[in-house]
Design a protein around this motif. Structure first.
Motif, mmCIF file in Angstrom:
data_model
loop_
_atom_site.group_PDB
_atom_site.id
_atom_site.type_symbol
_atom_site.label_atom_id
_atom_site.label_comp_id
_atom_site.label_asym_id
_atom_site.label_seq_id
_atom_site.Cartn_x
_atom_site.Cartn_y
_atom_site.Cartn_z
ATOM 1 N N THR A 56 0.835 -1.206 0.000
ATOM 2 C CA THR A 56 0.000 0.000 0.000
ATOM 3 C C THR A 56 0.868 1.253 0.000
ATOM 4 O OG1 THR A 56 -1.798 -1.120 1.119
ATOM 5 C CG2 THR A 56 -1.745 1.256 1.312
ATOM 6 N N GLN A 95 -8.930 0.499 -1.415
ATOM 7 C CA GLN A 95 -9.350 -0.782 -0.847
ATOM 8 C C GLN A 95 -10.737 -0.687 -0.230
ATOM 9 O OE1 GLN A 95 -6.598 -2.585 1.913
ATOM 10 N NE2 GLN A 95 -7.791 -4.447 1.932
ATOM 11 N N ASP A 169 -5.735 -1.039 -5.009
ATOM 12 C CA ASP A 169 -5.240 -1.555 -3.737
ATOM 13 C C ASP A 169 -6.197 -2.609 -3.190
ATOM 14 O OD1 ASP A 169 -4.003 -2.070 -1.385
ATOM 15 O OD2 ASP A 169 -4.071 -0.026 -0.620
ATOM 16 N N GLU A 170 -5.852 -3.851 -3.398
ATOM 17 C CA GLU A 170 -6.702 -4.964 -2.959
ATOM 18 C C GLU A 170 -8.176 -4.669 -3.224
ATOM 19 O OE1 GLU A 170 -5.756 -7.020 0.540
ATOM 20 O OE2 GLU A 170 -3.709 -6.276 0.629
HETATM 21 MG MG LIG Z 1 -2.360 -2.515 2.144
#
Ligand SMILES: [Mg+2]
Ligand SMILES: Nc1ncnc2c1ncn2[C@@H]1O[C@H](COP(=O)(O)OP(=O)(O)OP(=O)(O)O)[C@@H](O)[C@H]1O
Lengths: 395, 265, 288
Positions: A56, A95, A169-170
């Protein structure tokens, strides 16, 4: 921001994302350590690594949400490392999605266009919502959408700006397994369609392997290995990669010589060969590695001494210590004479009855599938189940 | 949990809660009732039903003027306290500065100080600088802004602290500069908190008696009027005002929550 | 700074934002409070017209305490009783709203604050009607022989405490509700498996978890109740007067500023000490 509106041309070299010696420290803690990375334009690039390894942070530095302590970040040769986030040709899918709760879906997606004063907002937003299959949802608020729908809005909101690089991000982290698989295919389709560079952060190795053209495996703030999924899987560079991406059997061995293409090693008295291109070390003590599904079991005649055929590796004298039936395959644990347990996956092709616990077996695999790693590295690095096990034993 | 215990927690708690609510509404019932009181000499007992009070709400001399004064002061005090308090809340949550502990204490103290102390000390100050002769609208306003401020800071600060910083980062990622990010994202998201603080300020100011009593000079607010009238026997129109206030505020709150339900945040 | 800042910014802006609000509090709260403390030490023989001399007359405190001991103690006692009563009433209400109200939660919350939309004074005067000698409460109690014939509710301590309890009840309900609402219901369920009866489970789990709200609620009730004088004035007689009545009278009627200021300082000091001790014992963190 003149270059924002320019359509990136897929495959056109030169708009690469480059990170040079990028370091990020929080106080005395180094989250990202002297990172060098080139992401070619148009790639689906996955940044894979365990929790807390700095994925991240890396992404946020590219987006401009975190300032690198050291190093430079360039896109298409232009240094962006000191630009404000709104001056960068980069967009992010967060995310948590970070959809604006007080704006409807249409305005969420239109947000970037409006800030840049683009014309034909309505048309573009409409087409983008169609692309992510959310046409007709424009008037809803984020709170009225399901998780998967919200995820697609977040994607649309970023993609509509046609950034040179899209950071994710994910993005699938919050979805359940089924929706996750569905969205993986969806994401891949959209990326192929728009041809924008995707940098996709995940800690799910399966996700990285199915989606990405290139994977960078990250650990403790550094990149351990970078390559195509096949390369990483077939010839891991470190024990960490060999364990984090799939499973591996690592057997301690001594290099004893080499021939034309192979490095020859001695593992507990057995002679093994590994292709020189897959040998990270060619002298001294090494880990000789092989993936569990590459290994075949044969009924051990108690060491019939039959020499392995050319191009085959052979470990004899194993005893089956555990058998688990998993449907398409059976997973065996085989205890070797030197005490180590090796894992073997066999297809349930029905060609032969399966072995039982206590059966004597030999292990055999094509020497081409062998890789050699530095024995100084921890054989269990990146092995999550092992970490969980030892942790459980400690408490 | 025993079966008896379960039954008790299931039902008794709700029953007690309902009784407490009845207790809370008892005076309201009386206020509404008394607004229809055909009042004779005894000001505190119901004599008979009449609509006369509602037909002539401004009958008692000076009452409606006092209501207007209270509305004016309430409005201005709300404006002042909300503005100053919101700025302080933003500074507390978003900025680094020296003396954070002292600042927090200064904001907390007015909430912990009895009104009679605040009111009297302010009067002592005004007297000592020779302003005791000119107390009135302005001194009430100054005092009201002072005691509303802390409540505004606390309310807005809570909302601001609960704001996901990813929102603002996402806006910046989507080409909004700092100014645009503030006005298009931060402010609208904090706005409900500011609104709540403003409503709280208004009701604190409109309803204040004690602090006002010390600093009002010759200005008469609605609570001051009621206090004065209570010595003589209150006119039933006071209950008309009380009822209207209750209905208006209830309508405002219910309307607001209905609106919010229609468009969930 | 070049990259977007995610944390707090150190800048002049912070001070600029703080300045007007803090200045207001300093000038109109802090300075007067200090001034009040100074006034409490002035020569008591001065007057508003002739002016006061600073004589560090600590005897003002002694005089105030000895003259007004009764209203002082009464204030603390009434406030304490009202706080306990408010807690007893508020806890089941807050509990019911948090855990039992289901979809009526918001409506019940509105109902809790709704009575307080009308004026404080108008409500207190309504209590005067409710508790009046011929009102239904007094007559009912007389019928039940709880109240003797000719016994009164109005103009007694009971009336004053009832008014105090009533007026500050929402300050108890809302913080309690806020902290109860945060409790994970599964915790309570788990505990009811662990402990045999509901009461133990409440005592060991729910109550400790609602402690922050309980502390905030009791403070928010006790402080204004201790300083209040409207309830004593409207529902009581001079025999029920609290310290607020005394301060009001000294300041506005007798114009004895040093004595009034001494009473204010004592009240304030008593509250601050009690709050500090209480907060320390209850172990709650930052209040603002
Ligand atoms: Mg992360
Ligand atoms: N603002 C910060 N201050 C201090 N340390 C931080 C900060 N942000 C991240 N870190 C630390 O830096 C390391 C890397 O964090 P990062 O968020 O990049 O991990 P990640 O690889 O994204 O992990 P995950 O998969 O759990 O999201 C972590 O150890 C984290 O604790």
């Amino acid at each position: 921001m003149p270059d924002l509106d320019r359509d990136p041309v897929p495959g056109h070299a030169g708009a690469d994302l480059t990170l040079t010696s990028v370091t990020k420290r929080f106080g005395s803690f180094t989250a990202v350590d002297d990172l060098d990375l080139v992401v070619e334009q148009g790639r689906f690039f996955a940044l894979l690594g365990p929790s807390g390894c700095g994925k991240t942070t890396t992404l946020r530095m590219v987006a401009g949400l975190e300032e690198p302590t050291r190093g430079t970040i360039t896109i298409a040769g232009k240094d962006i490392s000191r630009l404000k986030p709104y001056k960068r040709p980069v967009n992010t899918v967060f995310q948590s999605y970070a959809l604006f709760p007080h704006l409807d879906i249409f305005e969420n997606v239109a947000f970037g266009l409006r800030r840049r004063g683009v014309k034909d907002v309505a048309g573009q937003v409409g087409r983008m919502l169609e692309l992510v299959e959310l046409g007709g949802f424009g008037k809803r608020r984020p709170g009225q959408l399901s998780g998967g729908q919200q995820q697609r809005v977040a994607l649309a909101r970023a993609l509509i700006n046609r950034p040179q690089v899209l950071l994710l991000d994910e993005p699938l982290g919050a979805l359940d397994l089924k929706l996750r698989r569905q969205m993986q295919i969806e994401l891949k389709r959209i990326q192929t369609e728009v041809g924008i560079t995707f940098v996709h952060v995940t800690h799910d190795q399966e996700e990285a392997m199915t989606m990405a053209d290139t994977i960078a495996v990250m650990n403790h703030g550094v990149i351990e290995q970078l390559g195509s999924p096949g390369e990483l899987y077939d010839s891991p560079a470190t024990t960490f990669v060999s364990n984090f991406l799939g499973q591996s059997n690592l057997v301690k061995a001594e290099v004893v010589g080499r021939d034309a293409q192979d490095v020859l090693v001695d593992a507990h008295g057995s002679r093994l060969a590994a292709p020189a291109v897959r040998a990270r070390r060619t002298s001294g003590t090494v880990w000789a590695g092989v993936r569990p599904e590459k290994v075949h079991l044969t009924g051990g005649a108690g060491g019939d001494g039959s020499a392995p055929g050319p191009g085959a590796n052979h470990l004899t004298g194993g005893t089956v210590s555990d058998v688990s039936f998993i449907g398409v395959s059976t997973q065996y644990l085989v205890r070797m004479p030197w005490g180590q347990e090796l894992t073997v996956f066999e297809q349930n092709s029905g060609a032969r009855d399966s072995f039982r616990v206590g059966d004597r077996v030999d292990l055999r695999w094509t020497s081409e599938h062998t890789f050699l790693l530095d024995a100084d590295q921890d054989a269990h690095a990146g092995d999550e189940s092992y970490a969980a096990l030892t942790e459980g034993a400690a408490t | 949990m025993s079966r008896v215990g379960r039954w008790v927690t299931e039902h008794a708690v709700m029953a007690v809660a309902m009784l407490v609510l009845v207790y809370m509404f008892l005076p309201i019932f009386y206020v509404v009732l008394m607004s229809f009181n055909d009042q004779g000499r005894l000001a505190y007992e119901f004599q008979g039903f009449t609509l006369a009070n509602w037909e002539d709400p401004c009958g008692p001399s000076g009452m409606c003027g006092a209501v207007v004064k209270s509305l004016q002061i309430g409005f201005l005090a709300t404006l002042g306290a909300t503005l100053l308090g919101t700025l302080v809340a933003f500074a507390l949550v978003r900025h680094r500065f020296r003396g954070r502990a002292a600042t927090s204490l200064l904001i907390f103290l007015p909430m912990a100080t009895p009104e009679v102390v605040m009111g009297s000390s302010l009067l002592a100050l005004f007297t000592s600088v020779g302003l005791s002769g000119s107390l009135g609208f302005w001194s009430i306003l100054v005092a009201h802004i002072m005691f509303c401020l802390s409540f505004v800071v606390v309310t807005v600060k809570a909302r601001l602290a609960g704001l996901d910083s990813a929102m603002e980062q996402a806006a910046m990622d989507l080409y909004a500069n700092e100014w645009q990010t503030f006005w298009r994202i931060t402010f609208p998201l904090v706005f409900p908190g500011i609104m709540a603080a403003a409503l709280l300020s208004f009701s604190l100011s409109f309803d204040d008696f004690i602090v006002t009593n010390f600093n009002h000079g010759n200005t008469v607010t609605f609570p001051m009027y009621v206090w004065g009238a209570a010595q003589r026997g209150i006119p039933p129109q006071v209950n008309v005002v009380g009822t209207v206030m209750f209905i208006l505020a209830l309508a405002l709150v219910l309307g607001g929550s209905l609106l919010q339900r229609r468009r969930p945040a | 700074m070049s990259a977007a800042d995610t944390g707090r910014r150190t800048s002049r802006t912070g001070y600029l934002l703080l300045l007007p609000g803090l200045l207001w509090l300093v000038v109109f709260f802090l300075v007067p409070t200090i001034q009040l403390a100074a006034t409490s030490l002035y020569d008591p023989s001065g007057s508003l017209d002739s002016g006061y001399a600073m004589t560090w007359s600590f005897s003002n405190y002694w005089d105030a305490l000895s003259t007004f001991r009764a209203p002082f103690l009464r204030s603390l006692l009434y406030a304490a009783v009202a706080t306990v009563l408010a807690l007893v009433l508020a806890y089941p209400l807050a509990y019911a709203i948090a855990f039992k109200a289901g979809r009526w939660k918001n409506l019940m919350l509105v109902l809790v604050i709704a009575p307080f939309f009308t004026s404080f004074l108008v409500r207190t005067l309504a209590w005067k009607s409710i508790l009046s000698d011929n009102g239904f409460v007094a007559t009912t109690l007389q019928v039940l022989h709880i109240l003797g014939p000719g016994g009164r509710l109005l103009a007694t301590s009971v009336a004053v405490v009832t008014g105090l309890t009533y007026n500050f009840l929402p300050f108890m309900v809302l913080p309690l509700y806020a902290s109860l609402e945060k409790i994970d219901l599964r915790l309570i369920e788990a505990s009811s498996d662990l402990y045999a009866d509901a009461l133990t489970s409440f005592r060991k789990v729910t109550l400790p978890l609602s402690m922050p709200g309980l502390v905030a609620g009791t403070l928010l009730t006790f402080i204004p109740a201790a300083g209040d004088y409207i309830n004593a004035e409207l529902l009581g007689t001079p025999r029920q007067y609290m310290i607020g009545n005394v301060i009001d009278n000294l300041f506005l009627v007798q114009l004895d500023y040093p004595a009034a200021a001494a009473c204010s300082v004592v009240l304030m000091a008593a509250i601050v000490v009690m709050v500090l001790v209480y907060v320390r014992r209850a172990g709650t963190e930052e209040l603002v």
